[in-house]
Design an enzyme around this catalytic site. Structure first.
Site, short mmCIF file in Angstrom:
data_model
loop_
_atom_site.label_atom_id
_atom_site.label_comp_id
_atom_site.label_asym_id
_atom_site.label_seq_id
_atom_site.Cartn_x
_atom_site.Cartn_y
_atom_site.Cartn_z
N THR A 106 19.73 -59.01 55.63
CA THR A 106 18.70 -59.21 56.66
C THR A 106 17.48 -58.37 56.29
O THR A 106 17.60 -57.34 55.62
CB THR A 106 19.17 -58.72 58.06
OG1 THR A 106 19.58 -57.36 57.96
CG2 THR A 106 20.31 -59.56 58.59
N SER A 166 15.15 -55.84 57.94
CA SER A 166 15.34 -54.98 59.11
C SER A 166 14.25 -55.25 60.15
O SER A 166 13.19 -55.79 59.84
CB SER A 166 15.27 -53.50 58.72
OG SER A 166 16.24 -53.22 57.75
N HIS A 180 11.94 -50.23 60.23
CA HIS A 180 11.06 -49.91 59.10
C HIS A 180 10.12 -48.76 59.46
O HIS A 180 9.86 -47.88 58.65
CB HIS A 180 10.25 -51.15 58.70
CG HIS A 180 11.05 -52.18 57.95
ND1 HIS A 180 10.85 -53.53 58.10
CD2 HIS A 180 12.05 -52.06 57.05
CE1 HIS A 180 11.69 -54.19 57.31
NE2 HIS A 180 12.43 -53.31 56.67
N1 SAH Z 1 15.06 -52.96 53.50
C1 SAH Z 1 15.54 -54.31 53.30
C2 SAH Z 1 16.97 -54.34 53.83
C3 SAH Z 1 17.75 -55.49 53.37
S1 SAH Z 1 19.41 -55.50 54.03
C4 SAH Z 1 14.67 -55.26 54.08
O1 SAH Z 1 14.26 -54.89 55.17
O2 SAH Z 1 14.38 -56.38 53.60
C5 SAH Z 1 20.26 -54.48 52.86
C6 SAH Z 1 20.14 -54.92 51.44
O3 SAH Z 1 21.01 -54.10 50.68
C7 SAH Z 1 20.59 -56.36 51.19
O4 SAH Z 1 19.54 -57.04 50.56
C8 SAH Z 1 21.80 -56.21 50.27
O5 SAH Z 1 21.88 -57.27 49.32
C9 SAH Z 1 21.53 -54.86 49.62
N2 SAH Z 1 22.69 -54.18 49.08
C10 SAH Z 1 23.92 -54.01 49.63
N3 SAH Z 1 24.75 -53.32 48.80
C11 SAH Z 1 23.99 -53.00 47.70
C12 SAH Z 1 24.25 -52.30 46.49
N4 SAH Z 1 25.46 -51.77 46.23
N5 SAH Z 1 23.25 -52.16 45.61
C13 SAH Z 1 22.02 -52.70 45.84
N6 SAH Z 1 21.71 -53.39 46.94
C14 SAH Z 1 22.68 -53.54 47.87
#
Ligand code: SAH
Length: 258
Positions: free
Chosen positions: A77, A79, A84
């Site tokens: 997602t 956030s 943020h």
């Molecule tokens: N700050 C982003 C948050 C996305 S949600 C935004 O607001 O768009 C969290 C993200 O962490 C996802 O895109 C997921 O794919 C990523 N994620 C989860 N585990 C991870 C890992 N081990 N290494 C890198 N990314 C990861």
């Protein structure tokens, strides 16, 4: 309160967060200073967030200025804007001009863009901080483990006017396991983790610069944001900040099967 900030435009969304005290409230908590310093800090976050049009980072533009998280596919997602804002505010004193930041789980790329504008804000210095900046290293590194999301975040950043920053290497969006950090661009003055870790990854602690801070959600069912601070002597302290709900920081295969 946090959810009451939905706007009809990007500027209105951010003005609503300012009016609802979200930016001031969190900045007040972390900027140890006068009311006017806290106000200057929240203005700085607002200024950076206004440079990033959330419509460029969502799948459905109708949702762009809603103060809620939205699906971006692959079990991830973007956030909510107020989360943020919290993240940027909590890391603000650790983002001096020319400082370096790692955005783990960079997803849509939205927060990487905000960090870039914060670091590039000419009026931004709140406190002097020894910065490990050298010209050859990027200011902002985003690491995401789903390659399609990394590619999408790069096109989002380009659409949002950051093509040059990508081309010159000031922003570096990489695909990899963020639990291991990204040693080539380390150390980082600030590390943001955008997914909940079951426990604190030691690699990320190791890649935090002396005098730096990590903002990380830790927990599985119950999760809390922690500030991990490393002082100039390398001593690390942890402070629990608030309860949250994030998607897990996990294995790529586990996330995609979900
Ligand atoms: N700050 C982003 C948050 C996305 S949600 C935004 O607001 O768009 C969290 C993200 O962490 C996802 O895109 C997921 O794919 C990523 N994620 C989860 N585990 C991870 C890992 N081990 N290494 C890198 N990314 C990861």
């Amino acid at each position: 309160m946090a959810w009451a900030s939905t706007g009809s435009s990007n500027a209105e969304l951010i003005d609503n967060m300012l009016r609802n005290g979200i930016l001031g409230e969190v900045v007040g908590e972390v900027v140890d200073g006068s009311q006017s310093e806290a106000e200057a800090a929240s203005d700085r976050v607002a200024r950076a967030m206004k440079k990033v049009d959330r419509a460029n980072y969502v799948r459905d533009k109708r949702d762009a200025y809603q103060d809620s998280p939205q699906s971006i596919g692959h079990g991830a997602t973007i956030s909510a804007p107020h989360m943020h804002a919290y993240a940027a505010s909590h890391l603000l004193p650790y983002l001096p001009p020319g400082g370096r930041v790692l955005d783990v789980g960079s997803g849509s790329g939205y927060l990487s863009a905000v960090f870039y504008h914060l670091i590039n804000d000419p009026h931004g210095e709140i406190q002097s901080l020894s910065s490990p900046h050298t010209k050859s290293k990027p200011l902002v590194t985003g690491i995401e483990h789903i390659a399609q999301l990394t590619d999408w975040s790069v096109s989002n950043l380009k659409r949002d006017g950051l093509g040059e920053a990508l081309e010159t290497g000031q922003i570096d969006m990489v695909t990899g396991d963020g639990r291991l950090g990204y040693p080539p661009n380390a150390p980082y003055n600030a590390i943001h983790v955008g997914a909940a870790a079951p426990e604190l990854p030691q690699e990320l602690v190791d890649q935090l610069a002396p005098g730096g801070r990590m903002f990380i959600p830790i927990g599985t069912h119950l999760q809390n944001i922690y500030h991990i601070n490393k002082d100039e002597t390398g001593k690390v302290t942890q402070t629990e900040v608030m309860g949250v709900r994030y998607v897990p920081l996990t294995d790529r295969k586990l996330q995609e099967e979900h």
